[in-house]
Design an enzyme around this catalytic site. Structure first.
Site, PDB file in Angstrom:
ATOM      1  N   ARG A   1      -1.456   7.657 -12.105  1.00 35.94           N
ATOM      2  CA  ARG A   1      -1.209   8.625 -11.022  1.00 35.94           C
ATOM      3  C   ARG A   1      -0.702   9.893 -11.690  1.00 35.94           C
ATOM      4  O   ARG A   1       0.357   9.868 -12.336  1.00 35.94           O
ATOM      5  CB  ARG A   1      -0.183   8.072 -10.029  1.00 35.94           C
ATOM      6  CG  ARG A   1       0.374   9.150  -9.114  1.00 35.94           C
ATOM      7  CD  ARG A   1       1.129   8.595  -7.930  1.00 35.94           C
ATOM      8  NE  ARG A   1       0.208   7.970  -7.003  1.00 35.94           N
ATOM      9  CZ  ARG A   1       0.530   7.598  -5.766  1.00 35.94           C
ATOM     10  NH1 ARG A   1       1.755   7.779  -5.318  1.00 35.94           N
ATOM     11  NH2 ARG A   1      -0.361   7.031  -4.981  1.00 35.94           N
TER      12      ARG A   1
ATOM     13  N   HIS B   1      -8.118  10.561  -4.316  1.00 33.64           N
ATOM     14  CA  HIS B   1      -7.337   9.324  -4.199  1.00 33.64           C
ATOM     15  C   HIS B   1      -8.338   8.211  -3.878  1.00 33.64           C
ATOM     16  O   HIS B   1      -8.381   7.673  -2.768  1.00 33.64           O
ATOM     17  CB  HIS B   1      -6.295   9.481  -3.090  1.00 33.64           C
ATOM     18  CG  HIS B   1      -5.186   8.457  -3.144  1.00 33.64           C
ATOM     19  ND1 HIS B   1      -5.154   7.436  -4.079  1.00 33.64           N
ATOM     20  CD2 HIS B   1      -4.082   8.300  -2.367  1.00 33.64           C
ATOM     21  CE1 HIS B   1      -4.075   6.704  -3.870  1.00 33.64           C
ATOM     22  NE2 HIS B   1      -3.409   7.200  -2.852  1.00 33.64           N
TER      23      HIS B   1
ATOM     24  N   GLN C   1      -7.317   4.783  -2.362  1.00 29.52           N
ATOM     25  CA  GLN C   1      -7.008   4.874  -0.938  1.00 29.52           C
ATOM     26  C   GLN C   1      -8.296   4.868  -0.114  1.00 29.52           C
ATOM     27  O   GLN C   1      -8.417   4.138   0.869  1.00 29.52           O
ATOM     28  CB  GLN C   1      -6.210   6.159  -0.665  1.00 29.52           C
ATOM     29  CG  GLN C   1      -5.800   6.317   0.787  1.00 29.52           C
ATOM     30  CD  GLN C   1      -4.768   5.296   1.211  1.00 29.52           C
ATOM     31  OE1 GLN C   1      -3.758   5.115   0.533  1.00 29.52           O
ATOM     32  NE2 GLN C   1      -5.007   4.612   2.320  1.00 29.52           N
TER      33      GLN C   1
ATOM     34  N   ASP D   1      -3.035  12.851   7.184  1.00 33.12           N
ATOM     35  CA  ASP D   1      -2.159  12.693   6.016  1.00 33.12           C
ATOM     36  C   ASP D   1      -1.140  13.826   6.077  1.00 33.12           C
ATOM     37  O   ASP D   1      -1.294  14.797   6.843  1.00 33.12           O
ATOM     38  CB  ASP D   1      -3.014  12.769   4.729  1.00 33.12           C
ATOM     39  CG  ASP D   1      -2.205  12.589   3.441  1.00 33.12           C
ATOM     40  OD1 ASP D   1      -1.076  12.061   3.508  1.00 33.12           O
ATOM     41  OD2 ASP D   1      -2.716  12.982   2.368  1.00 33.12           O
TER      42      ASP D   1
ATOM     43  N   CYS E   1      -2.655   7.325   5.310  1.00 33.46           N
ATOM     44  CA  CYS E   1      -2.461   6.672   4.004  1.00 33.46           C
ATOM     45  C   CYS E   1      -0.992   6.361   3.727  1.00 33.46           C
ATOM     46  O   CYS E   1      -0.693   5.526   2.870  1.00 33.46           O
ATOM     47  CB  CYS E   1      -3.025   7.546   2.896  1.00 33.46           C
ATOM     48  SG  CYS E   1      -2.327   9.200   2.906  1.00 33.46           S
TER      49      CYS E   1
ATOM     50  N   ARG F   1      -5.068  -1.826   0.336  1.00 37.17           N
ATOM     51  CA  ARG F   1      -4.956  -1.179  -0.976  1.00 37.17           C
ATOM     52  C   ARG F   1      -5.036  -2.238  -2.076  1.00 37.17           C
ATOM     53  O   ARG F   1      -5.738  -2.070  -3.066  1.00 37.17           O
ATOM     54  CB  ARG F   1      -3.622  -0.416  -1.089  1.00 37.17           C
ATOM     55  CG  ARG F   1      -3.490   0.822  -0.222  1.00 37.17           C
ATOM     56  CD  ARG F   1      -4.449   1.911  -0.664  1.00 37.17           C
ATOM     57  NE  ARG F   1      -4.314   2.190  -2.075  1.00 37.17           N
ATOM     58  CZ  ARG F   1      -3.388   2.993  -2.622  1.00 37.17           C
ATOM     59  NH1 ARG F   1      -2.542   3.638  -1.835  1.00 37.17           N
ATOM     60  NH2 ARG F   1      -3.328   3.188  -3.925  1.00 37.17           N
TER      61      ARG F   1
END
Ligand code: NVA
Length: 312
Positions: free
Chosen positions: A107, A134, A137, A228, A269, A298
């Site tokens: 990340r 992402h 996700q 988000d 998310c 996930r």
């Protein structure tokens, strides 16, 4: 816009996968979820190094526990070594980790750090969020959509809010697999660079619709609305907070918006800023909100990626 046809070597960005690779990963995630015991040795003897330049709850825990459910070992590397590339070159970081690890999960702040790791590592690299994408996700969210709807190709999927890493990944994945996608962002907050053009080119190939508008009243009929946070990690600037809240207020996802669009499910998310991009009532709505199903998926989606990249 051409999609790869070869075997998956890394999991870096949604547009590095073709439709059948995405559909295979979705199917495998559901298979592992239905029968985890069958995969509990899939990563036996394998170790995964996990680099986190930014905070994480779901990604960290779901990778760590997911890897353990596959019989593998996960090592968390936090920010003790500072920003990637500062203490030592990214190429050296990648070469060193490749001596010990069978895969690298990272990340990072900048996509180029992920690209650099993948370029120099001799083991697969998985993008666990960067500024542009992402993909873990998005894959988990498409697993969730395929649990909610028998035929995802007939789903009308909208994202309302800030054009960011999550919306980029969702938009690209939707375009590649052929899901109609509508992106609604305030003026000046839409996707950056060539992201929209890429998604539109993929949508043309897959025969799906890809709409982008700044007009919240043009949202149209939707099955699912996704949102988000209005400010992503690393972009926080307290001096801009009030202006952002004002600009984004008409784009809040709430029961009224869901009713207007005829949408039955809301996705996020997480972490959610309750009362900002989504109301607490909608986030907590047991019929409409599938946020914890997404969170659980996930792990299954990432396990499918790990098994695909690593299992013999
Ligand atoms: N767009 C958000 C996603 C968090 C999972 C961020 O980058 O902070």
């Amino acid at each position: 816009m051409s999609l790869p046809t070869s075997k998956l070597e890394n999991f870096l960005a949604d547009d590095q996968l073709n439709k059948s690779q995405i559909l295979d990963l979705i199917a495998l995630a559901k298979k592992i979820k239905a029968n985890p015991a069958e995969y509990n040795q899939a990563l036996a003897g394998k170790s995964v190094a996990m680099i986190f330049e930014k905070p994480s709850l779901r990604t960290h825990v779901s990778f760590d526990m997911g890897i353990s459910k596959l019989g593998g070992h996960a090592l968390y590397l936090g920010q003790q070594n500072g920003k990637l590339g500062e203490r030592e070159r990214i190429s050296d970081y990648a070469h060193n980790l490749s001596c010990y690890a069978d895969a690298i999960v990272a990340r990072v702040f900048e996509n180029q750090a992920i690209e650099g790791l993948a370029k120099h590592a001799s083991v697969p690299v998985i993008n666990a969020l960067c500024d542009l994408y992402h993909p873990c996700q998005a894959l988990a969210d498409f697993v969730t959509l395929s649990e909610l709807f028998d035929d995802i190709s007939s789903v009308k999927f909208a994202y309302v809010g800030d054009g960011n890493n999550v919306s980029n990944s969702l938009m690209l994945m939707a375009a590649i697999v052929g899901v109609d996608f509508t992106l609604v962002c305030p003026e000046g907050c839409g996707p950056e660079g060539d992201m929209l053009a890429k998604a539109q080119a993929f949508a043309k190939q897959s025969g799906s619709k890809m709409d982008f508008t700044t007009d919240i009243d043009a949202l149209g009929e939707q099955d699912v609305i996704y949102t988000d946070t209005w400010v992503s990690m690393g972009d926080e600037d307290p001096s801009k907070k009030a202006a952002i809240l004002e600009k984004f207020a008409p784009y809040q996802v709430n029961h009224d918006l869901m009713a207007k669009a005829g949408a039955t499910k809301v996705m996020h998310c997480q972490p959610a800023h309750l009362g900002e991009e989504i109301t607490t009532e909608l986030f907590d709505d047991k019929d409409m909100s599938v946020v914890f199903q997404e969170a659980e998926n996930r792990m299954w989606a990432q396990n499918a990626v790990l098994v695909t990249l690593l299992a013999e």
